[in-house]
Design an enzyme around this catalytic site. Structure first.
Site, short mmCIF file in Angstrom:
data_model
loop_
_atom_site.label_atom_id
_atom_site.label_comp_id
_atom_site.label_asym_id
_atom_site.label_seq_id
_atom_site.Cartn_x
_atom_site.Cartn_y
_atom_site.Cartn_z
N ASP A 199 4.61 0.74 12.06
CA ASP A 199 3.62 -0.13 11.83
C ASP A 199 3.55 -1.82 11.96
OD1 ASP A 199 2.35 2.30 10.37
OD2 ASP A 199 3.05 1.53 8.68
N ARG A 226 -8.72 -0.21 4.80
CA ARG A 226 -8.18 0.87 4.71
C ARG A 226 -6.47 -0.32 3.66
NH1 ARG A 226 -5.97 5.13 8.06
NH2 ARG A 226 -4.39 5.24 5.94
N ARG A 270 0.53 14.59 13.49
CA ARG A 270 1.70 14.32 12.53
C ARG A 270 1.05 15.16 11.31
NH1 ARG A 270 -0.56 8.27 9.70
NH2 ARG A 270 0.79 8.61 8.50
N PRO A 271 2.75 16.35 11.51
CA PRO A 271 2.39 17.66 10.53
C PRO A 271 2.97 17.37 9.53
CG PRO A 271 4.35 17.68 12.22
CD PRO A 271 3.07 16.03 12.42
N LYS A 291 0.80 -1.16 0.04
CA LYS A 291 0.31 0.21 0.06
C LYS A 291 0.57 1.20 0.47
CE LYS A 291 -2.03 1.63 3.73
NZ LYS A 291 -1.37 2.93 3.39
N ASN A 292 1.83 1.39 0.80
CA ASN A 292 2.75 2.79 0.73
C ASN A 292 3.60 2.97 -0.43
OD1 ASN A 292 1.22 3.05 3.38
ND2 ASN A 292 2.95 3.02 4.67
N ARG A 346 -4.97 10.83 4.81
CA ARG A 346 -3.45 11.59 5.21
C ARG A 346 -2.89 11.83 3.86
NH1 ARG A 346 -2.12 14.03 9.06
NH2 ARG A 346 -0.13 13.72 8.46
N CYS A 361 -5.51 13.10 13.38
CA CYS A 361 -5.78 12.00 13.50
C CYS A 361 -5.31 11.22 14.31
CB CYS A 361 -4.61 11.50 12.01
SG CYS A 361 -3.30 9.92 12.21
C1 UD1 Z 1 4.89 6.89 6.23
C2 UD1 Z 1 3.92 5.78 6.26
C3 UD1 Z 1 3.19 5.19 7.35
C4 UD1 Z 1 3.88 5.00 8.83
C5 UD1 Z 1 4.80 6.04 8.92
C6 UD1 Z 1 6.39 6.09 9.29
C7 UD1 Z 1 2.82 6.00 4.31
C8 UD1 Z 1 1.81 6.48 3.30
N1 UD1 Z 1 2.80 5.90 5.47
O1 UD1 Z 1 4.09 8.02 7.13
O2 UD1 Z 1 2.72 4.50 7.22
O3 UD1 Z 1 3.76 5.05 10.04
O4 UD1 Z 1 5.63 6.69 7.80
O5 UD1 Z 1 6.81 4.72 8.97
O6 UD1 Z 1 3.58 6.17 3.73
N2 UD1 Z 1 6.82 14.56 11.07
C9 UD1 Z 1 7.04 15.86 11.04
N3 UD1 Z 1 6.70 17.25 9.73
C10 UD1 Z 1 6.75 16.31 8.26
C11 UD1 Z 1 5.89 15.37 8.53
C12 UD1 Z 1 6.16 14.56 9.38
O7 UD1 Z 1 7.68 16.02 11.75
O8 UD1 Z 1 6.70 17.38 7.66
C13 UD1 Z 1 7.22 13.42 11.76
C14 UD1 Z 1 6.05 12.62 12.47
O9 UD1 Z 1 4.82 13.56 13.18
C15 UD1 Z 1 6.52 10.79 13.02
C16 UD1 Z 1 7.54 11.48 11.69
O10 UD1 Z 1 7.69 12.25 10.68
O11 UD1 Z 1 7.34 11.79 13.56
C17 UD1 Z 1 7.69 10.89 11.45
O12 UD1 Z 1 6.48 10.48 9.88
P1 UD1 Z 1 6.53 10.46 8.07
O13 UD1 Z 1 7.20 9.80 8.38
O14 UD1 Z 1 6.01 11.60 7.72
O15 UD1 Z 1 5.04 9.58 8.25
P2 UD1 Z 1 3.72 9.18 7.35
O16 UD1 Z 1 5.53 9.96 5.89
O17 UD1 Z 1 3.09 10.27 7.50
#
Ligand code: UD1
Length: 419
Positions: free
Chosen positions: A304, A396, A121-122, A22-23, A92, A116
């Site tokens: 995950d 999902r 999750r910014p 999926k990812n 998201r 969420c």
């Molecule tokens: C992706 C995966 C999700 C998985 C996660 C972590 C997809 C579609 N989803 O989510 O299944 O659980 O990676 O392996 O691939 N952060 C910030 N600022 C940002 C973005 C992220 O501070 O702009 C922080 C988040 O709060 C979190 C960390 O970075 O603590 C990692 O998040 P991130 O890798 O961005 O997760 P996703 O990409 O949303």
């Protein structure tokens, strides 16, 4: 509404095939917005998030022709540049259309994903990176409004290795002028899969899968065919399902190397693990030994799989400690596991799990995608019936989960529910 009812304590045995990831599918589908004719994507998992991404692409005006596990997408017909709140709030990862739309059309309007269930999750790092590439970004009425008159390659140092952030920036940089360097990039295999897809279409991305990605901008991409990589989280979920039931499960068509940390943890807990180049088989021990696990970005232990691992520790011999380092608040499954007789105490990002000799079935409620998987596993291990509501979370990300579990010998059925 429906619920899943599981009658537990039946050892799962046999083989199950891993679905497409999926990812990896989500950013690959979003990246078709970079243009370039018909893109055929195969080994697509039939899960709700993929359907949502296809709906979003269709809303933007793309032609989306799906036939079971494959889809042909043509974005030459795109007319709208707006990802609306109603869709983004359900997934998201819709934010993945931001980079491609901006790079190709010089404009994008994407709803902010908002709250969420697994904590804050910014998307600030996505936006900061795009600004570095020359975009102007405004936040207005809950929407991200991005403009650019031609993106320019730059060096981006990510504060934290965000997965979808790295993907968004990598996609945008494909059509930027000059060289983009992403430092402290996320290293997840799904990012490498996206880069392979982009490169097959004529992009010039190197280093994906490492923390240093270099993208040389090109003027356009071309059409291609691509098969999505196997889902390592789904694979891990079935291997742990085998463990919690004292069974023997083999997952075929997977990439064992993507699960090295999980399999070494399962060995540490007493399992016998047998690998071929494209399958993993896990034979559960008589008693599972307690383990300490800390989640980290790849190649660390995946967040995950944290809920699924916790379900296993609930029935292990001894006391385990789980530290969740990726997402604050990703312990919503704990209170539901406690209702099934688990002994867990949470202190900030640490959960201490004292193994009990038996969980007991109970009505429980799913709170997010992976938490639901954790509850399914707990139900498989528990004595009696477990009724899991809000299973739309599960849909999902897991393709035909009940069928796959039944194929392994589980007693699981879907029923109407009032919740
Ligand atoms: C992706 C995966 C999700 C998985 C996660 C972590 C997809 C579609 N989803 O989510 O299944 O659980 O990676 O392996 O691939 N952060 C910030 N600022 C940002 C973005 C992220 O501070 O702009 C922080 C988040 O709060 C979190 C960390 O970075 O603590 C990692 O998040 P991130 O890798 O961005 O997760 P996703 O990409 O949303």
């Amino acid at each position: 509404m429906t619920q899943i009812t599981i009658t537990g304590r039946r050892p799962l045995r046999g083989q199950v095939r891993a679905a497409g990831a999926k990812n990896a599918a989500l950013p690959i589908l979003a990246s078709t917005l970079l243009g370039g004719g018909d893109c055929q994507v195969t080994n697509l998992p039939l899960v709700r998030d993929v359907a949502t991404m296809n709906t979003l692409l269709g809303l933007l005006g793309a032609t989306v022709k799906q036939d079971r596990n494959q889809v042909v997408i043509n974005t030459d017909t795109v007319q709208s540049l707006e990802a609306p709140y109603d869709l983004v709030k359900t997934m998201r990862a819709s934010v993945l259309v931001l980079g491609p739309l901006l790079a190709r059309f010089g404009e994008a309007v994407v709803s902010l994903p908002g709250g969420c269930a697994i904590g804050q999750r910014p998307v600030n790092l996505h936006l900061d990176g795009l600004k570095k590439l020359g975009a102007t970004i405004e936040l207005e009425h809950g929407y991200i409004r991005a403009h650019a008159s031609g993106l320019k390659g730059e060096r981006i140092d990510l504060e934290t290795p965000t997965v979808t952030g790295t993907e968004n920036l990598m996609m945008a940089a494909c059509l930027a002028k000059g060289t983009t360097i992403i430092n402290n990039a996320a290293m997840e295999p799904e990012i490498e899969d996206l880069a392979k897809f982009l490169n097959r279409r004529g992009a010039n991305v190197s280093g994906a899968g490492s923390s240093h990605i270099v993208i040389e901008g090109v003027t356009k991409l071309q059409e291609t065919e691509y098969s999505v990589m196997p889902d390592r989280i789904e694979t891990g979920t079935y291997l742990i399902a085998g463990m919690v039931t004292g069974g023997d499960v083999e997952v075929s068509d997977c990439i064992p190397g993507h699960l090295d940390l999980l399999t070494s943890k399962l060995r540490e807990s007493g399992a016998e693990v047998l690998e071929t180049p494209n399958s993993v088989r896990v034979k559960a021990p008589k008693r599972i030994q307690a383990l300490d696990v800390q989640t980290f970005p790849y190649p660390g232990f995946p967040t995950d799989l944290q809920a699924q691992m916790m379900a296993m520790m609930c029935v292990a011999d001894g006391t385990s400690v789980i530290t969740e380092n990726v997402f604050e608040g990703r312990f919503l499954h704990v209170s539901e596991l406690q209702r099934m007789g688990a002994s867990i105490t949470v202190d900030g990002s640490r959960a201490v799990v004292k193994g009990v000799s038996q969980l007991t079935g109970a009505p429980v409620m799913a709170s997010d995608l992976r938490a639901s998987a954790g509850l399914i596993l707990a139900g498989l291990a528990a004595e009696g019936d477990t009724h899991i509501t809000r299973v739309y979370h599960l849909e999902r990300g897991y393709e035909r989960m009940e069928d796959k579990l039944q194929g392994l010998g589980a007693l699981v059925k879907r029923e109407p529910s009032s919740v």
